[in-house]
Design a protein around this motif. Structure first.
Motif, PDB file in Angstrom:
ATOM      1  N   GLU A 110       7.376  -8.507  23.919  1.00  0.00           N
ATOM      2  CA  GLU A 110       8.303  -9.322  23.144  1.00  0.00           C
ATOM      3  C   GLU A 110       7.789  -9.672  21.744  1.00  0.00           C
ATOM      4  OE1 GLU A 110       9.229 -12.700  25.549  1.00  0.00           O
ATOM      5  OE2 GLU A 110       9.799 -11.480  27.282  1.00  0.00           O
ATOM      6  N   GLN A 111       6.485  -9.836  21.594  1.00  0.00           N
ATOM      7  CA  GLN A 111       5.947 -10.268  20.302  1.00  0.00           C
ATOM      8  C   GLN A 111       5.281  -9.144  19.517  1.00  0.00           C
ATOM      9  OE1 GLN A 111       6.662 -13.247  19.198  1.00  0.00           O
ATOM     10  NE2 GLN A 111       7.598 -13.883  21.148  1.00  0.00           N
ATOM     11  N   ALA A 255       4.930 -20.780  14.413  1.00  0.00           N
ATOM     12  CA  ALA A 255       4.097 -19.838  13.661  1.00  0.00           C
ATOM     13  C   ALA A 255       4.959 -18.854  12.869  1.00  0.00           C
ATOM     14  CB  ALA A 255       3.173 -19.075  14.611  1.00  0.00           C
ATOM     15  N   THR A 256       6.111 -18.479  13.415  1.00  0.00           N
ATOM     16  CA  THR A 256       7.030 -17.562  12.727  1.00  0.00           C
ATOM     17  C   THR A 256       7.502 -18.156  11.410  1.00  0.00           C
ATOM     18  OG1 THR A 256       7.772 -16.668  14.850  1.00  0.00           O
ATOM     19  CG2 THR A 256       9.201 -16.290  12.940  1.00  0.00           C
ATOM     20  N   ARG A 257       7.698 -19.472  11.379  1.00  0.00           N
ATOM     21  CA  ARG A 257       8.125 -20.152  10.156  1.00  0.00           C
ATOM     22  C   ARG A 257       7.069 -20.069   9.055  1.00  0.00           C
ATOM     23  NH1 ARG A 257      11.960 -24.348  10.343  1.00  0.00           N
ATOM     24  NH2 ARG A 257      13.183 -24.385  12.260  1.00  0.00           N
ATOM     25  N   LEU A 258       5.811 -19.892   9.451  1.00  0.00           N
ATOM     26  CA  LEU A 258       4.720 -19.884   8.480  1.00  0.00           C
ATOM     27  C   LEU A 258       4.427 -18.493   7.929  1.00  0.00           C
ATOM     28  CD1 LEU A 258       2.263 -22.326  10.307  1.00  0.00           C
ATOM     29  CD2 LEU A 258       3.958 -22.868   8.548  1.00  0.00           C
ATOM     30  N   GLY A 259       5.120 -17.476   8.452  1.00  0.00           N
ATOM     31  CA  GLY A 259       4.933 -16.122   7.933  1.00  0.00           C
ATOM     32  C   GLY A 259       4.505 -15.137   9.010  1.00  0.00           C
ATOM     33  N   GLY A 260       4.715 -13.853   8.725  1.00  0.00           N
ATOM     34  CA  GLY A 260       4.443 -12.800   9.692  1.00  0.00           C
ATOM     35  C   GLY A 260       2.991 -12.706  10.108  1.00  0.00           C
ATOM     36  N   ASN A 261       2.055 -12.891   9.172  1.00  0.00           N
ATOM     37  CA  ASN A 261       0.640 -12.790   9.498  1.00  0.00           C
ATOM     38  C   ASN A 261       0.202 -13.903  10.448  1.00  0.00           C
ATOM     39  OD1 ASN A 261       0.272 -10.493   7.938  1.00  0.00           O
ATOM     40  ND2 ASN A 261      -0.263 -11.653   6.094  1.00  0.00           N
ATOM     41  N   ILE A 262       0.711 -15.112  10.187  1.00  0.00           N
ATOM     42  CA  ILE A 262       0.361 -16.242  11.049  1.00  0.00           C
ATOM     43  C   ILE A 262       0.986 -16.065  12.429  1.00  0.00           C
ATOM     44  CG2 ILE A 262       0.634 -18.737  11.397  1.00  0.00           C
ATOM     45  CD1 ILE A 262       0.238 -19.109   8.449  1.00  0.00           C
ATOM     46  N   LYS A 263       2.198 -15.515  12.467  1.00  0.00           N
ATOM     47  CA  LYS A 263       2.837 -15.234  13.751  1.00  0.00           C
ATOM     48  C   LYS A 263       1.994 -14.246  14.559  1.00  0.00           C
ATOM     49  CE  LYS A 263       6.908 -13.104  15.851  1.00  0.00           C
ATOM     50  NZ  LYS A 263       8.164 -12.362  15.627  1.00  0.00           N
TER      51      LYS A 263
END
Length: 348
Positions: A110-111, A255-263
């Protein structure tokens, strides 16, 4: 050496508790976030209790020279009851291990947009490599991973908090209307629910417990570490409560709200949290059955790892919804008995 052993034991303690439910933010949402600011008081109580329980169990292991969870059960509950409960708890440990494998598969699919099978086998291989080195492997893995989890969760919690100027959802007009019970009861249930697996692991760590100071220090640091992690998960879930209430993996949504790398980074942290719990549960299970099988520890570990894979394929959600509620209440009962015995019948 003594200080290193305190860090090792505390890391194993923390790593055992912070599984998928903890690191995903789901447990924090359920037991603390829904009470608003009062959730911080609940986490404070939980941290103290985790420290107390860890210290008591480690002291008992040191005083009585206990080498396994089976020994601890016999001391606290007697031979007959201890044997019956051992069977239930070993089923709990097996199910906990399988849930983490299934969670790895779901996370990969999923991720990470990879195969579920790859997720299950990746965790299986790392677990087996750890089991081969027994307690040394368990200590090494947790000592490496737990600091990464602490740094990652503290960093994300701090970033979210400062970016939003400490503005909580309830201060912005959100009413925590789904509150049931109270924060104190919720905190007590949370500790009881999560302690049984940790107690099973701590009772197997005699080679690392050199003296009373090591036992007490490990329990206290473990409790403080768990409190810090829970607090820095509570902060972002309070801030985004209105947006993440009902989401399956709240911290991943944040984490998705903070950007792809953080996600991506948090996805890796979540996988590592699942790994530490899987390794701890599997370690205790293997230690408990290796002598009875008579095929050697490495072959026992290999057999265990292979046998668990079909169970993990039942799926993460199915296993959690079926097994966790049942074993959660059983775990609460056992923890209460152990604590009662610790206070009333002190080892001489």
């Amino acid at each position: 050496m003594k200080n290193r052993n305190i860090i090792k034991i505390a890391s194993i303690y923390i790593g055992t508790v912070i599984g998928a439910g903890f690191a995903s933010g789901q447990e924090i949402m359920e037991f603390f976030t829904k009470y608003g600011i009062w959730g911080f008081y609940g986490i404070g109580i939980a941290s103290v209790l985790f420290g107390l329980i860890g210290s008591l169990i480690l002291l008992k292991v040191h005083k009585l020279r206990l080498t396994s969870f089976e020994d601890l059960l016999q001391v606290t509950m007697g031979a007959r009851l201890g044997k019956s409960i051992k069977s239930i708890l070993f089923l709990l440990l097996l199910s906990g291990y399988c849930v983490m494998l299934a969670g790895s598969g779901a996370l990969f699919q999923e991720q990470f947009e990879l195969s579920k099978t790859l997720g299950i086998w990746s965790m299986t291989l790392v677990c087996f490599a750890t089991f081969v080195f027994s307690i040394s492997g368990l200590a090494f893995l947790n000592t490496m991973i737990v600091p990464l989890l602490l740094i990652g969760i503290l960093a994300i919690g701090s970033i979210v908090t400062f970016q939003n100027d400490f503005t909580m959802s309830n201060q912005a007009g959100m009413i925590f209307s789904n509150m049931t019970g109270n924060w104190l009861t919720s905190s007590l249930l949370y500790v009881s629910y999560n302690s049984i697996g940790a107690i099973a692991v701590l009772s197997s760590l005699l080679p690392l417990i050199k003296n009373k100071r090591t036992a007490v220090g490990s329990g206290i640091i473990g409790g403080i570490g768990l409190g810090l992690l829970a607090g820095f998960l509570l902060l972002p879930t309070l801030i985004f409560y209105t947006d993440i209430n009902g989401v399956e993996i709240p911290m991943m949504a944040i984490a998705t709200r903070l950007g792809g790398n953080i996600k991506l980074g948090y996805g890796i942290l979540l996988w590592l949290a699942m790994l530490t719990t899987a390794v701890s549960n599997g370690f205790v299970f293997i230690e408990g059955i290796k002598d009875k099988l008579g095929i050697g520890p490495i072959w026992t570990a290999l057999l265990f790892c292979i046998a668990a894979i079909p169970l993990a394929n039942f799926g993460f959600k199915s296993l959690v919804h079926t097994l966790y509620p049942l074993f959660g209440y059983i775990g609460i009962f056992i923890v209460l008995i152990m604590l009662f015995q610790s206070f009333v019948y002190r080892a001489e």
